[in-house]
Write a protein that holds these residues in place. Structure first.
Motif, PDB file in Angstrom:
ATOM      1  N   SER A  43       0.836  -1.214   0.000  1.00 15.99           N
ATOM      2  CA  SER A  43       0.000   0.000   0.000  1.00 15.99           C
ATOM      3  C   SER A  43       0.863   1.253   0.000  1.00 15.99           C
ATOM      4  O   SER A  43       0.522   2.259  -0.620  1.00 15.99           O
ATOM      5  CB  SER A  43      -0.919   0.021   1.227  1.00 15.99           C
ATOM      6  OG  SER A  43      -1.866  -1.015   1.144  1.00 15.99           O
ATOM      7  N   GLN A  86      -7.502   0.725  -0.789  1.00 13.93           N
ATOM      8  CA  GLN A  86      -7.738  -0.457   0.046  1.00 13.93           C
ATOM      9  C   GLN A  86      -8.865  -0.146   1.035  1.00 13.93           C
ATOM     10  O   GLN A  86      -9.712  -0.985   1.305  1.00 13.93           O
ATOM     11  CB  GLN A  86      -6.461  -0.841   0.804  1.00 13.93           C
ATOM     12  CG  GLN A  86      -6.625  -2.087   1.661  1.00 13.93           C
ATOM     13  CD  GLN A  86      -5.296  -2.568   2.269  1.00 13.93           C
ATOM     14  OE1 GLN A  86      -4.235  -1.980   2.061  1.00 13.93           O
ATOM     15  NE2 GLN A  86      -5.366  -3.661   3.018  1.00 13.93           N
ATOM     16  N   ASP A 171      -5.648  -1.559  -4.995  1.00 20.25           N
ATOM     17  CA  ASP A 171      -5.070  -2.041  -3.751  1.00 20.25           C
ATOM     18  C   ASP A 171      -6.062  -2.958  -3.037  1.00 20.25           C
ATOM     19  O   ASP A 171      -7.011  -2.491  -2.411  1.00 20.25           O
ATOM     20  CB  ASP A 171      -4.680  -0.848  -2.864  1.00 20.25           C
ATOM     21  CG  ASP A 171      -3.795  -1.272  -1.694  1.00 20.25           C
ATOM     22  OD1 ASP A 171      -3.551  -2.489  -1.533  1.00 20.25           O
ATOM     23  OD2 ASP A 171      -3.349  -0.378  -0.944  1.00 20.25           O
ATOM     24  N   GLU A 172      -5.827  -4.240  -3.132  1.00 19.53           N
ATOM     25  CA  GLU A 172      -6.677  -5.242  -2.481  1.00 19.53           C
ATOM     26  C   GLU A 172      -8.157  -5.029  -2.735  1.00 19.53           C
ATOM     27  O   GLU A 172      -8.973  -5.061  -1.831  1.00 19.53           O
ATOM     28  CB  GLU A 172      -6.406  -5.273  -0.970  1.00 19.53           C
ATOM     29  CG  GLU A 172      -5.011  -5.793  -0.691  1.00 19.53           C
ATOM     30  CD  GLU A 172      -4.825  -6.208   0.771  1.00 19.53           C
ATOM     31  OE1 GLU A 172      -5.821  -6.548   1.421  1.00 19.53           O
ATOM     32  OE2 GLU A 172      -3.674  -6.182   1.218  1.00 19.53           O
TER      33      GLU A 172
END
Ligand SMILES: Nc1ncnc2c1ncn2[C@@H]1O[C@H](COP(=O)(O)OP(=O)(O)OP(=O)(O)O)[C@@H](O)[C@H]1O
Ligand SMILES: [Mg+2]
Lengths: 257, 481
Positions: A43, A86, A171-172
């Protein structure tokens, strides 16, 4: 042609070094997956690429031929860098459609194009909504406010669909999505892929990579990319865990350096 | 590269643009307060005897009262003998038309964005312009008169409609109501008077624009609005003052009376000089505003956007006397730098099935302190009374404060009272998220603040809502960090 070129990128915060020399080149038309254990710096890398100021940064990053680290956060965004967060942020009271239209028009202004009005924008939104099978009622609500975890993630990709970035960093995005939503989001991301743009997908799970096939997989460990390979690397990782790579002689050498 | 914090700081730091002084001669009484001064004011205004009597009664009462200390605001003691209680721009002979208004004053209002030339006015808004102690012009009077609507300065009303004044003055805010109301009753100089007769819907927005110009002058205006059976009026109030190092006192009283089925909407955009960035100067705004829903099915709503003043002390209230009457209070109060606001409302339910709604949005930035203080009182006879209150606070930065003091008194078991409160903060994360979508910090703050105030702006007349949004933007420049 390379869209992104990261050379020996280092970052630290409060004297703690998080990124310890990242090298990565992303060309137009490519999808790169970044995997790695919790806290390895995935991240952080994403945040630095979009311009988060909390870190002291060294190294060079070229984006689309320009020096990225010199650019403001909003300038990078207008130049086509998009981060699917995220943890997407809630903005109470600000209508989602209004917010997204403002963002869309900023990009148009930056390109010297005329701004679109509410009607034109709605037409665009309706079309993009189909890609994500998004419930329209979400767009009448304040940005992310009270959205479920999965809805927030799906909304990020919807924003990506509307803003049509040159470089998208996810991000994820898969965490928090149920299996059906995962397939919809993945197919959305695939539809947005073109020969002139690129994607960086950060994930913990090989599962996502069954749906979004990466051209490259990188393993980030303790602030360094310790291994790069094709899509089969993700499968191998799933089978053998990170330990296997960390103990690999090539990695040992890197971590020690 | 500027960081979001810096940009937000610049955004909050923009200067007060109404701070100029008009160079105009004024006719003033010497500073200080005494029965003689009150007699002088009354004489200058050629008032009937009953008015002087009322003033003196109020003054004698005021002498026995003490300044309220309960508001959550702090300021040095006010020397009431140093204040000038009457100041009027010269010449002050009776004006027959707008052409006779001093061109300097017309220019002043043009500069403030208020044109007093009727043909240049936004259609649909009539204005009463008040400088220091007197009304300098009232537009569209003749058009309104055709409908039986009286809209004039309070002084004119005392002369020409003294029966109405006598009948209603002090019926909502008695001369001894509180310290500042008593002071106002003793020395009030001018203000607006507005009367909408039975069954008439006022076709345009009525508006008063207050301007303090002279130094060391207190402004004590008095506004009285009466809507007879079935009448409707929407009333707007705006205000500014020059930048001065000394504090100036503004102690107004506004009384609203709505008879059966009548509706009064009262909107304020208050932008008195707030003082400088170090907290020097600024207007003390100690105001008593109250409406009485005297008739059945009557309705009074207060909408206020409070961005100015060094100190604001103000609780626009509604007495819900008529059965089925409705009271509403929608408020945005912003404090930046060293501003302090203690504001809220009182809803007094007396009649059956009376309803009230309170939506309060406080915004604190810089070192601003913002208090919401509200009372919901349901009396014994108020069967089926309902209240809904929502008090939200938004903090920008971490040196400011928000406080909420809700008081609820319920004497009737059939009543329903609901209270919700929230505190939120514009975080760096929100700003960063907007930036990452290409939206600059300044636009992000505006967007978030306006989104937060939307519920209140919805109740403002169109042009006012636009004005209020701009004003918030200006008042907030430089506020995050
Ligand atoms: N602003 C910060 N201040 C202090 N430490 C930080 C900061 N940002 C990141 N870190 C630390 O840097 C390390 C890397 O964090 P990062 O969020 O990049 O990891 P990640 O690879 O994304 O992990 P995850 O898989 O859990 O999301 C962590 O140890 C984290 O605590
Ligand atoms: Mg992470």
């Amino acid at each position: 042609m390379s869209i992104l070129e990261i050379k020996n990128l280092k970052a630290s915060v409060d004297g703690k070094q998080i990124l310890k020399g990242i090298n990565l080149t992303v060309n137009a038309g490519e999808t790169h997956a970044i995997m790695g254990p919790n806290g390895s710096g995935k991240s952080t890398l994403a945040q630095i690429l979009v311009g988060r100021k909390d870190y002291s940064v060294e190294g060079r990053v070229r984006y689309d031929g320009k020096d990225l680290l010199d650019m403001d956060v909003e300038e990078r965004a207008r130049e086509g860098i998009f981060l699917a967060f995220q943890y997407p942020v809630e903005i109470p009271g600000v209508n989602s459609t209004y917010f997204l239209k403002a963002a869309y028009n900023e990009i148009r202004k930056h390109r010297g194009q005329p701004e679109v009005d509410a009607m034109e924008f709605l037409t665009l939104v309706k079309e993009k909504m189909k890609i994500l099978e998004l419930d329209q009622s979400l767009l009448n609500r304040p940005v992310n406010e009270g959205f479920s975890g999965g809805e927030k993630k799906r909304n990020e990709i919807f924003q990506m669909a509307v803003l049509d970035p040159k470089l998208a960093i996810l991000d994820e995005t898969d965490s928090g999505l149920d299996i059906d939503a995962l397939k919809i989001v993945a197919s959305g991301v695939n539809k947005l892929k073109r020969a002139d743009n690129a994607q960086i997908i950060i994930t913990h799970y090989q599962r996502l990579l069954n749906f979004i096939i990466p051209d490259f997989v990188h393993v980030l460990f303790d602030g360094r990319i310790i291994r790069s390979g094709g899509k089969e690397l993700a499968l191998e990782l799933e089978e053998k865990g990170y330990d296997w790579i960390v103990k690999h002689p090539q990695a040992k050498e890197l971590v020690a350096s | 590269m500027t960081t979001p914090a810096e940009t937000i700081q610049q955004f909050v730091d923009r200067d007060y643009k109404y701070g100029f002084v008009t160079d105009i001669e004024s006719d003033a009484v010497p500073p200080g307060l005494s029965e003689d001064v009150i007699r002088l004011i009354s004489a200058k205004k050629k008032e009937p005897e009953f008015m002087l009597e009322w003033r003196l009664k109020a003054y004698r009462n005021w002498l026995t009262m003490t300044e309220p200390k309960w508001p959550n605001v702090h300021y040095p003691p006010i020397d009431y003998q140093k204040i000038i209680y009457y100041s009027a721009p010269k010449p002050k002979k009776g004006l027959n038309s707008l052409d006779e208004v001093d061109p300097e004053l017309l220019k002043t209002f043009e500069k403030l964005g208020i044109s007093l030339q009727e043909q240049k006015r936004l259609t649909g808004v009539a204005v009463d312009a008040i400088v220091d102690s007197v009304s300098v012009a009232t537009t569209f009077q003749k058009d309104l008169e055709k409908l039986g609507i009286l809209f004039c300065s309070f002084s004119d009303a005392v002369q020409k409609h003294s029966e109405l004044v006598k009948k209603y003055l002090g019926t909502v805010v008695p001369y001894n109501d509180n310290y500042y109301a008593a002071l106002n009753s003793a020395v009030f100089s001018d203000g607006s008077f507005c009367f909408i007769p039975k069954g008439v819907r006022c076709p345009m927005e009525l508006s008063t624009y207050f301007r303090i110009n002279a130094a060391n002058t207190g402004q004590f205006e008095r506004t009285l609005i009466i809507a007879e059976e079935g009448a409707y009026v929407s009333y707007l109030e705006g205000c500014t003052a020059p930048m001065r190092d000394e504090n100036q006192l503004h102690a107004a009283v506004v009384e609203l009376i709505a008879l059966d089925d009548a509706e009064i909407k009262y909107s304020t955009v208050q932008n008195w000089y707030p003082g400088d960035r170090e907290g020097k100067g600024g207007v003390f705004n100690f105001v008593t505003k109250r409406g009485k829903c005297a008739g059945r099915n009557s309705r009074i709503s207060w909408t206020q956007v409070e961005t100015g003043s060094a100190i604001t002390w103000k609780y626009p209230s509604v007495i819900l006397q008529g059965d089925h009457s409705v009271g509403e209070f929608y408020s945005v109060a912003l404090t930046n730098n060293f501003q302090q606001a203690d504001t809220g409302t009182k809803m007094i339910h007396i009649g059956k099935n009376t309803r009230s709604t309170i939506i309060s949005k406080g915004i604190s930035a810089g070192r601003g302190q913002n208090s919401y203080r509200g009372l919901v009182k349901i009396l014994k006879a108020a069967d089926g009374a309902r209240n809904y209150s929502q008090c939200d606070s938004l903090l920008i930065g971490d040196r400011c404060g928000a406080h909420t003091f809700p008081y609820i008194e319920v004497k009737n078991t059939s009543a329903q009272v609901e209270h919700e409160a929230s505190t939120s903060k514009i975080g760096e994360d929100q700003i960063f998220y907007c930036n990452q979508r290409g939206i600059a910090t300044q636009d992000a703050v505006s967007m978030i603040v306006n989104g937060y105030c939307k519920e209140v702006f919805r109740h403002l007349p169109m042009e006012f809502a636009v004005e209020a949004q701009k004003l918030l933007g200006v008042s907030l420049e430089g506020s995050v960090g």
